[in-house]
Write a protein that holds these residues in place. Structure first.
Motif, short mmCIF file in Angstrom:
data_model
loop_
_atom_site.label_atom_id
_atom_site.label_comp_id
_atom_site.label_asym_id
_atom_site.label_seq_id
_atom_site.Cartn_x
_atom_site.Cartn_y
_atom_site.Cartn_z
N LEU A 271 -4.89 10.80 -10.85
CA LEU A 271 -3.86 10.64 -9.53
C LEU A 271 -4.15 10.86 -8.26
O LEU A 271 -3.97 10.24 -7.28
CB LEU A 271 -2.58 10.62 -10.40
N GLU A 272 -3.98 11.99 -7.72
CA GLU A 272 -4.53 12.76 -6.96
C GLU A 272 -5.23 13.37 -6.38
O GLU A 272 -5.44 14.70 -6.13
CB GLU A 272 -2.97 13.55 -6.02
N PRO A 273 -7.28 13.00 -5.98
CA PRO A 273 -7.96 13.52 -5.90
C PRO A 273 -8.48 15.16 -5.56
O PRO A 273 -8.95 15.50 -5.05
CB PRO A 273 -9.38 13.23 -6.75
N ARG B 254 1.96 6.42 -7.28
CA ARG B 254 1.12 7.45 -7.71
C ARG B 254 1.62 8.87 -7.35
O ARG B 254 1.87 9.43 -7.74
CB ARG B 254 -0.18 6.86 -6.84
N ASN B 255 1.71 9.40 -5.79
CA ASN B 255 2.29 10.64 -5.57
C ASN B 255 3.36 11.15 -6.66
O ASN B 255 3.52 12.05 -7.45
CB ASN B 255 2.52 10.98 -4.51
N ALA B 256 4.09 10.07 -6.52
CA ALA B 256 5.43 10.95 -7.51
C ALA B 256 5.07 11.07 -8.69
O ALA B 256 5.61 11.50 -9.52
CB ALA B 256 6.19 9.30 -7.44
N ARG B 257 4.31 9.77 -9.61
CA ARG B 257 3.60 10.49 -10.91
C ARG B 257 3.42 11.95 -10.58
O ARG B 257 3.13 12.35 -12.07
CB ARG B 257 2.41 9.38 -11.40
N ALA B 258 1.93 11.55 -9.60
CA ALA B 258 1.47 13.17 -9.69
C ALA B 258 1.93 13.88 -9.78
O ALA B 258 2.00 15.36 -10.67
CB ALA B 258 0.25 12.67 -8.90
N ALA B 259 2.89 13.98 -8.80
CA ALA B 259 4.23 15.46 -8.89
C ALA B 259 5.13 15.22 -10.22
O ALA B 259 4.87 16.67 -10.80
CB ALA B 259 5.26 14.94 -7.78
N HIS B 260 5.34 14.42 -10.57
CA HIS B 260 5.86 14.61 -12.14
C HIS B 260 5.17 15.15 -13.14
O HIS B 260 5.45 16.05 -14.14
CB HIS B 260 6.43 12.97 -12.40
N GLN B 261 3.90 14.58 -13.13
CA GLN B 261 3.05 15.03 -14.30
C GLN B 261 2.53 16.72 -13.39
O GLN B 261 2.71 17.44 -15.03
CB GLN B 261 1.54 14.65 -14.57
N THR C 112 0.83 -1.72 -0.18
CA THR C 112 -0.03 -0.14 -0.26
C THR C 112 0.94 1.45 0.05
O THR C 112 0.76 2.26 -1.13
CB THR C 112 -0.38 0.34 0.79
N LEU C 113 1.85 1.10 0.64
CA LEU C 113 2.86 2.10 0.86
C LEU C 113 3.58 3.12 -0.15
O LEU C 113 3.56 3.72 -0.67
CB LEU C 113 4.35 1.93 2.25
N GLY C 114 3.86 1.58 -1.13
CA GLY C 114 4.73 1.66 -2.61
C GLY C 114 4.00 1.90 -3.74
O GLY C 114 4.63 3.40 -3.94
N TYR C 115 2.63 1.47 -3.56
CA TYR C 115 1.69 2.23 -4.64
C TYR C 115 1.81 3.66 -3.83
O TYR C 115 1.68 4.77 -5.47
CB TYR C 115 0.88 1.46 -3.92
N SER C 116 1.55 3.62 -2.73
CA SER C 116 0.86 5.35 -2.62
C SER C 116 1.89 6.86 -3.49
O SER C 116 1.96 7.15 -3.36
CB SER C 116 0.22 5.55 -1.01
N SER C 117 3.11 6.22 -2.93
CA SER C 117 4.40 6.27 -3.11
C SER C 117 4.42 6.43 -4.45
O SER C 117 5.29 7.60 -5.21
CB SER C 117 5.77 5.53 -2.45
#
Length: 200
Positions: A51-53, A29-36, A22-27
């Motif tokens: 990604l992070e609504p 997702r957060n990294a992808r959102a920040a990149h986008q 869960t933590l890995g997926y969240s991390s």
């Protein structure tokens, strides 16, 4: 931690794996959102929001895109996204300020005023909030109220003194009135100190 039997140890191991996943997926997702979001494009901001609504900043950035883009400005979408951002974080003074700017640009002065007041409630000691609200009031020809807000901005940030004098002079060209009602003794003293330091 000592566990009584193998099933208990297996249950703890499975729980640990689930938490790690869960933590890995969240991390990720957060990294992808920040990149986008860092791409600075419409598609990037939209992807970050998907990604992070629940991240108010993503909706704020999407609102700024629709607000300031030269290619396809859309005030209605800007308002929608700013308001969505504020529903997640109503204490975001910057989002209130940008919402006020959109409303003013569209001629919706009552909602612009209310957004400025919300920004002041969110961050009452902000020089930027007082400055922008004061300038809004100047544009509405509400001179005493405008001078009071600009005075607050200058008191907090004396570097604004010269610009404050210039703007107030355009609407009320009376030196003593500006000195007495806009430029506080503290701001005049500090601005003179900055000027002397700059010349040295």
């Amino acid at each position: 931690m000592r566990l009584p039997n193998a099933p208990a140890r297996l249950a703890v191991a499975l729980l640990a794996l689930a938490l790690a996943a869960t933590l890995g997926y969240s991390s990720i997702r957060n990294a992808r959102a920040a990149h986008q979001a860092s791409l600075g494009t419409r598609s990037g901001y939209e992807a970050a929001a998907r990604l992070e609504p629940d991240n108010a900043e993503n909706w704020y950035l999407l609102g700024r895109y629709w607000h300031y883009t030269l290619d396809e400005p859309d005030a209605r979408r800007a308002v929608q996204n700013y308001r969505h951002s504020l529903s997640l974080n109503p204490r975001a003074a910057n989002a209130w300020l940008e919402l006020a700017a959109v409303y003013e640009s569209e001629g919706d002065l009552p909602n612009a005023r209310e957004a400025f007041l919300q920004a002041k409630r969110a961050y009452p000691v902000s020089a930027a909030v007082s400055w922008r609200f004061g300038n809004f009031l100047l544009r509405q020809d509400e001179i005493p109220q405008a001078f009071a807000e600009i005075r607050r901005a200058v008191y907090t940030d004396p570097r604004r003194s010269a610009e404050a004098f210039s703007r107030c002079w355009r609407v009320a060209p009376e030196v003593n009135a500006i000195l007495d009602t806009v430029l506080s003794p503290r701001s005049r003293r500090l601005s003179r100190g900055h000027s002397r330091a700059g010349r040295q």
